[in-house]
Write a protein that holds these residues in place. Sequence first.
Motif, short mmCIF file in Angstrom:
data_model
loop_
_atom_site.label_atom_id
_atom_site.label_comp_id
_atom_site.label_asym_id
_atom_site.label_seq_id
_atom_site.Cartn_x
_atom_site.Cartn_y
_atom_site.Cartn_z
N ARG A 90 -41.80 77.40 -20.08
CA ARG A 90 -42.33 77.74 -21.39
C ARG A 90 -41.98 79.18 -21.76
NH1 ARG A 90 -46.66 74.80 -19.40
NH2 ARG A 90 -47.77 76.70 -18.83
N SER A 150 -45.14 69.14 -20.25
CA SER A 150 -44.72 70.11 -19.23
C SER A 150 -43.58 69.57 -18.38
CB SER A 150 -45.92 70.43 -18.33
OG SER A 150 -47.05 70.81 -19.08
N LEU A 183 -48.75 74.37 -28.63
CA LEU A 183 -47.50 74.73 -27.96
C LEU A 183 -46.46 75.18 -28.98
CD1 LEU A 183 -47.05 71.98 -25.22
CD2 LEU A 183 -47.34 74.43 -24.85
N MET A 196 -42.35 69.14 -30.19
CA MET A 196 -43.47 69.62 -29.37
C MET A 196 -44.78 68.95 -29.77
SD MET A 196 -42.72 73.64 -28.79
CE MET A 196 -41.22 74.14 -27.93
#
Length: 566
Positions: free
Chosen positions: A434, A167, A42, A136
């Motif tokens: 995102r 998420s 990510l 992250m």
Amino acid sequence: MGEAGAGTQRIAPAAAAPERTLAPGAAAALAYAAAALLGGALALALLPPDFLLPEAGRPWKPVGDAAQHIVAQRYFLRDPAWHWPPLLAPHLGTAEGGTNIAFADGIPLLALALKPLAAWLPPGFHGIGLFYGLAMLAQPLAALWCLRGSGERRLLPGLGAALAAASMPAWLNRYGHAALMGHFLLLLGLGLYLRLVGRQGARLWGAAAALAVAALLVHPYLAAMVLALLGAVPLTRLLRPGAPGVGAALAGCGAAGATVLLAMAAFGYLGATGEGGYGQFAMNLLSPVWPHRSGLLPGLVAAEVDATGHGGWEGYNWLGAGLLAGVAAALLLRPRALAVTLRRHAGLALALLALTLLALSHRVGAGSAVVLDLGAVPAVLGQFRASGRFFWPVAYALLIGVVAVLARHPRRGLGAALALAVGLLQFADAAPLRAALRDWAAARPGWTLDAPALRALFARHARLTLLPSWSCIARGAERDYAEALEALVLASETALPVSTMYVARWRGAPPACRDAALAAAPLGPGELRLILPGAVAQALPLVPRAAERCVALGEAVACAAAAAGR
């Protein structure tokens, strides 16, 4: 969480074939490796390399809150000396006696770690971009560790928790404010709660105190939430019939709180105040189920829900389609397990209820209307202006609880699949968030001010007087705010001593507006006086011998004792 707490569960009827599983150590290593891979992927996919590892001299500018954090950390890192309090940057805001970088959200925890390495870092380096990457990476790892504290240690449920935590909409939506992306600290706090209600120990309480201090040095709001989770430990033990160790839990919790107070005193937090306004940035009653920026429910709503007139962004707490589906599945398939979990963790449930009420504030909004206004509130609540943030631990407790309860379905394979499905649905639902984070990190807005000319001038002068000062910028004057921040970012590339700095909090009285006196003072040796467009009409006529000592830089004006040429 779950009805079995941290204990073992019934695996299968006696006649069932034995389940083939990895050794516990190998299974844990595989789960953590998968979570780390998810977090690292990510970070690399969403954050460009020059965002993670920045340098000075770029042809584009950082903006908004992130720019403020960058300025604070650069000044702190470029100063080779240590001061008291330890977070003081004396060359930033010299007219106010320097700036405690905690009051400018400079992520002191990371700044303190980087300062001994400052001599080896690239020119103009700061750790703000790096913190995004670390957050992250840590988010799914912390979620996995938290879930394992509930006693659920299988791979698929762990992956479900890691995917869902990476998420969470309220986390991803904080991309404009680096420190507030430190939600992994909340998951670690919840994981410590789960372990401490099962067993007491000086080592665990020591870790809890260290975590609370670390959260303080990232952002005070996060510290308050971690302390609330730790405070649920003695409360849960008290409400469990016959449970031992209530006194030890109270002592451990008190020690953690006292450690945070000592850290606040040592690092200069005590006595700080801000603008106030509790209730202005509260959570709306509908926010957890309001699918703004949902990938699986697109187009249902166009904006955050808001009843206070302040936009609803601080109160944004959409739980996500995956988590809501998991809550529905748990209610349908395992209602008794949910009830048992609530009874076993009654103290946590009460703490989370209190945080929810704090998030809603005294002016409770439902949709576009305020449905309850309790009037005046205690002044101490003014410290929690953005109260909508306090729902974050509630969302994570829901996530870990739902995954644990679903994973312990009597049909183990179905339970694991359900837990993983929560994470997969949550991950799919967060796609627009995102994308928004990626686009923000990749944006390269050009400078409004003449950056090459200012860099050259800054290199030839010893200090900068910036007008308007932050205390003189009128509320709502967005252009003045943005241009002052630009000038500070440029000055921070070399940590040129500067007269003013924007802070979210301050000690004592708010900084007074003294721009008329600053503009009229004789230009000192080595001083560069930069008057931004919004202050030219008021300040330029006050500068001594302005006609011969000042030059135009676009709409701004630069003045010096020796004429400020390009």
